[in-house]
Design a protein around this motif. Structure first.
Motif, PDB file in Angstrom:
ATOM      1  N   THR A 174       0.834  -1.210   0.000  1.00 13.54           N
ATOM      2  CA  THR A 174       0.000   0.000   0.000  1.00 13.54           C
ATOM      3  C   THR A 174       0.865   1.255   0.000  1.00 13.54           C
ATOM      4  O   THR A 174       0.525   2.257  -0.633  1.00 13.54           O
ATOM      5  CB  THR A 174      -0.939  -0.001   1.223  1.00 13.54           C
ATOM      6  N   GLU A 175       1.995   1.202   0.695  1.00 16.81           N
ATOM      7  CA  GLU A 175       2.909   2.340   0.685  1.00 16.81           C
ATOM      8  C   GLU A 175       3.372   2.636  -0.736  1.00 16.81           C
ATOM      9  O   GLU A 175       3.429   3.793  -1.163  1.00 16.81           O
ATOM     10  CB  GLU A 175       4.118   2.076   1.577  1.00 16.81           C
ATOM     11  N   ALA A 176       3.690   1.592  -1.498  1.00 16.75           N
ATOM     12  CA  ALA A 176       4.120   1.775  -2.879  1.00 16.75           C
ATOM     13  C   ALA A 176       3.013   2.421  -3.708  1.00 16.75           C
ATOM     14  O   ALA A 176       3.276   3.279  -4.568  1.00 16.75           O
ATOM     15  CB  ALA A 176       4.527   0.435  -3.477  1.00 16.75           C
ATOM     16  N   LEU A 177       1.756   2.035  -3.447  1.00 18.67           N
ATOM     17  CA  LEU A 177       0.615   2.610  -4.150  1.00 18.67           C
ATOM     18  C   LEU A 177       0.487   4.101  -3.837  1.00 18.67           C
ATOM     19  O   LEU A 177       0.320   4.933  -4.739  1.00 18.67           O
ATOM     20  CB  LEU A 177      -0.655   1.868  -3.740  1.00 18.67           C
ATOM     21  N   VAL A 178       0.586   4.434  -2.551  1.00 16.87           N
ATOM     22  CA  VAL A 178       0.474   5.829  -2.117  1.00 16.87           C
ATOM     23  C   VAL A 178       1.610   6.669  -2.707  1.00 16.87           C
ATOM     24  O   VAL A 178       1.383   7.773  -3.233  1.00 16.87           O
ATOM     25  CB  VAL A 178       0.483   5.908  -0.578  1.00 16.87           C
ATOM     26  N   LEU A 179       2.825   6.152  -2.643  1.00 15.20           N
ATOM     27  CA  LEU A 179       3.964   6.882  -3.182  1.00 15.20           C
ATOM     28  C   LEU A 179       3.847   7.075  -4.690  1.00 15.20           C
ATOM     29  O   LEU A 179       4.215   8.127  -5.228  1.00 15.20           O
ATOM     30  CB  LEU A 179       5.264   6.151  -2.853  1.00 15.20           C
ATOM     31  N   GLY A 180       3.319   6.081  -5.367  1.00 13.32           N
ATOM     32  CA  GLY A 180       3.123   6.205  -6.802  1.00 13.32           C
ATOM     33  C   GLY A 180       2.169   7.328  -7.158  1.00 13.32           C
ATOM     34  O   GLY A 180       2.400   8.078  -8.122  1.00 13.32           O
ATOM     35  N   GLU A 181       1.098   7.471  -6.388  1.00 16.02           N
ATOM     36  CA  GLU A 181       0.137   8.550  -6.640  1.00 16.02           C
ATOM     37  C   GLU A 181       0.766   9.912  -6.356  1.00 16.02           C
ATOM     38  O   GLU A 181       0.513  10.887  -7.077  1.00 16.02           O
ATOM     39  CB  GLU A 181      -1.124   8.362  -5.798  1.00 16.02           C
ATOM     40  N   MET A 182       1.578  10.001  -5.314  1.00 20.14           N
ATOM     41  CA  MET A 182       2.253  11.267  -5.010  1.00 20.14           C
ATOM     42  C   MET A 182       3.250  11.630  -6.111  1.00 20.14           C
ATOM     43  O   MET A 182       3.346  12.793  -6.518  1.00 20.14           O
ATOM     44  CB  MET A 182       2.978  11.164  -3.666  1.00 20.14           C
ATOM     45  N   GLU A 183       3.986  10.642  -6.598  1.00 21.79           N
ATOM     46  CA  GLU A 183       4.936  10.906  -7.674  1.00 21.79           C
ATOM     47  C   GLU A 183       4.220  11.329  -8.953  1.00 21.79           C
ATOM     48  O   GLU A 183       4.682  12.225  -9.675  1.00 21.79           O
ATOM     49  CB  GLU A 183       5.787   9.655  -7.920  1.00 21.79           C
ATOM     50  N   SER A 184       3.073  10.715  -9.231  1.00 22.27           N
ATOM     51  CA  SER A 184       2.291  11.097 -10.408  1.00 22.27           C
ATOM     52  C   SER A 184       1.781  12.531 -10.280  1.00 22.27           C
ATOM     53  O   SER A 184       1.776  13.293 -11.257  1.00 22.27           O
ATOM     54  CB  SER A 184       1.107  10.140 -10.596  1.00 22.27           C
ATOM     55  N   PHE A 185       1.348  12.894  -9.082  1.00 24.44           N
ATOM     56  CA  PHE A 185       0.892  14.259  -8.817  1.00 24.44           C
ATOM     57  C   PHE A 185       2.005  15.259  -9.131  1.00 24.44           C
ATOM     58  O   PHE A 185       1.779  16.283  -9.797  1.00 24.44           O
ATOM     59  CB  PHE A 185       0.446  14.368  -7.362  1.00 24.44           C
ATOM     60  N   CYS A 186       3.222  14.972  -8.672  1.00 19.52           N
ATOM     61  CA  CYS A 186       4.349  15.876  -8.917  1.00 19.52           C
ATOM     62  C   CYS A 186       4.749  15.872 -10.390  1.00 19.52           C
ATOM     63  O   CYS A 186       5.124  16.917 -10.944  1.00 19.52           O
ATOM     64  CB  CYS A 186       5.537  15.493  -8.036  1.00 19.52           C
ATOM     65  N   ALA A 187       4.642  14.726 -11.041  1.00 17.69           N
ATOM     66  CA  ALA A 187       4.970  14.653 -12.467  1.00 17.69           C
ATOM     67  C   ALA A 187       4.016  15.502 -13.301  1.00 17.69           C
ATOM     68  O   ALA A 187       4.382  15.972 -14.390  1.00 17.69           O
ATOM     69  CB  ALA A 187       4.928  13.199 -12.937  1.00 17.69           C
ATOM     70  N   ARG A 188       2.809  15.733 -12.785  1.00 18.36           N
ATOM     71  CA  ARG A 188       1.839  16.583 -13.490  1.00 18.36           C
ATOM     72  C   ARG A 188       2.059  18.062 -13.184  1.00 18.36           C
ATOM     73  O   ARG A 188       1.290  18.910 -13.631  1.00 18.36           O
ATOM     74  CB  ARG A 188       0.409  16.181 -13.102  1.00 18.36           C
ATOM     75  N   GLY A 189       3.081  18.383 -12.398  1.00 24.24           N
ATOM     76  CA  GLY A 189       3.394  19.780 -12.102  1.00 24.24           C
ATOM     77  C   GLY A 189       3.053  20.217 -10.697  1.00 24.24           C
ATOM     78  O   GLY A 189       3.306  21.373 -10.324  1.00 24.24           O
ATOM     79  N   GLY A 190       2.465  19.324  -9.889  1.00 27.73           N
ATOM     80  CA  GLY A 190       2.199  19.657  -8.501  1.00 27.73           C
ATOM     81  C   GLY A 190       3.474  19.614  -7.674  1.00 27.73           C
ATOM     82  O   GLY A 190       4.529  19.168  -8.137  1.00 27.73           O
ATOM     83  N   ALA A 191       3.400  20.084  -6.458  1.00 30.52           N
ATOM     84  CA  ALA A 191       4.524  20.036  -5.530  1.00 30.52           C
ATOM     85  C   ALA A 191       4.042  19.422  -4.226  1.00 30.52           C
ATOM     86  O   ALA A 191       2.892  19.637  -3.819  1.00 30.52           O
ATOM     87  CB  ALA A 191       5.084  21.434  -5.280  1.00 30.52           C
ATOM     88  N   ALA A 192       4.895  18.646  -3.573  1.00 26.56           N
ATOM     89  CA  ALA A 192       4.488  17.942  -2.361  1.00 26.56           C
ATOM     90  C   ALA A 192       5.571  18.053  -1.291  1.00 26.56           C
ATOM     91  O   ALA A 192       6.757  17.905  -1.588  1.00 26.56           O
ATOM     92  CB  ALA A 192       4.202  16.476  -2.659  1.00 26.56           C
ATOM     93  N   LEU A 193       5.141  18.298  -0.075  1.00 26.98           N
ATOM     94  CA  LEU A 193       6.012  18.269   1.093  1.00 26.98           C
ATOM     95  C   LEU A 193       5.434  17.243   2.056  1.00 26.98           C
ATOM     96  O   LEU A 193       4.293  17.384   2.505  1.00 26.98           O
ATOM     97  CB  LEU A 193       6.084  19.630   1.774  1.00 26.98           C
ATOM     98  N   ILE A 194       6.208  16.193   2.340  1.00 27.10           N
ATOM     99  CA  ILE A 194       5.712  15.058   3.102  1.00 27.10           C
ATOM    100  C   ILE A 194       6.552  14.882   4.369  1.00 27.10           C
ATOM    101  O   ILE A 194       7.772  14.691   4.291  1.00 27.10           O
ATOM    102  CB  ILE A 194       5.780  13.756   2.278  1.00 27.10           C
TER     103      ILE A 194
END
Length: 219
Positions: A174-194
């Motif tokens: 599940t961690e891999a799934l969550v991280l994948g969605e966060m990486e996809s979000f950033c690849a679309r131009g978003g920014a994330a601080l975790i």
């Protein structure tokens, strides 16, 4: 333009006669496409930092800007509007309304951000919650609550994602799934601080910030 800019943040708490210095001059910038991890021991200031960056708490000194707009020293109504339009927030708890189903929570988040709720179920499916659409928050496990909160945050199409320990109660798959969605979000131009204790999340982040005693420190 930086997605997030925080300059010289200070936050003090008073417990009786004792002063706790939760943040002591923290500054950072995050650019579009960046996935940044904040790591540090419990009590180091991670959660206080995220609360100030999200406009949920007001720093005693310094300021925060998101998408070029000042978040600090505004009314709660103004902060809430900026947060709804630009910031997806995932706290360690209390991300969902108990009187709403999982699906309704995600739909509500999109409406607050002036986005269409049509894709809410798709976000929950992507995060492995397709069979929990109509469950109430009290019926979800800790890991399911975190994923539902993340679905609500991402479905609103924010400029910035702020997440506090989003993989604390999930297994490796599940961690891999969550991280994948966060990486996809950033690849679309978003920014994330975790904020995280996860070595895997820190490994996959583009940048890792170490916080200690309310200050950023070298690793």
């Amino acid at each position: 333009m930086s997605v997030l800019e925080a300059i010289d943040l200070y936050r003090f708490y008073h417990v009786g006669d004792e002063e706790v210095r939760a943040l002591r001059g923290v500054s950072l910038r995050i650019e579009p496409g960046e996935l940044v991890a904040v790591v540090g021991a419990s009590g180091s200031g991670k959660s206080t930092l995220l609360a100030c960056l999200a406009g949920l708490d007001e720093p005693d000194g310094g300021y925060v800007s998101v998408a070029g707009q000042r978040l600090t020293r505004r009314s709660e109504e103004e902060r809430a509007e900026l947060r709804a339009r630009h910031v997806g927030v995932l706290l360690q708890s209390d991300n969902l309304f108990e009187h709403l189903s999982t699906l309704e929570n995600v739909q509500f988040a999109t409406l607050l951000a002036h986005q269409s709720p049509a894709g809410a179920a798709d976000w929950l499916q992507r995060l492995g919650l397709g069979e929990r659409l109509y469950a109430r928050p009290s019926q979800l496990s800790g890991g399911e609550l975190a994923r539902a909160g993340l679905a609500a945050a991402l479905a609103a199409q924010p400029t910035l994602l702020l997440a506090d320990e989003p993989t604390a109660e999930v297994d490796a798959e599940t961690e891999a799934l969550v991280l994948g969605e966060m990486e996809s979000f950033c690849a679309r131009g978003g920014a994330a601080l975790i904020s995280t204790h996860s070595p895997e999340l820190a490994r996959r982040a583009g940048r890792v910030l170490h916080i200690r005693d309310g200050r950023f420190a070298h690793a």
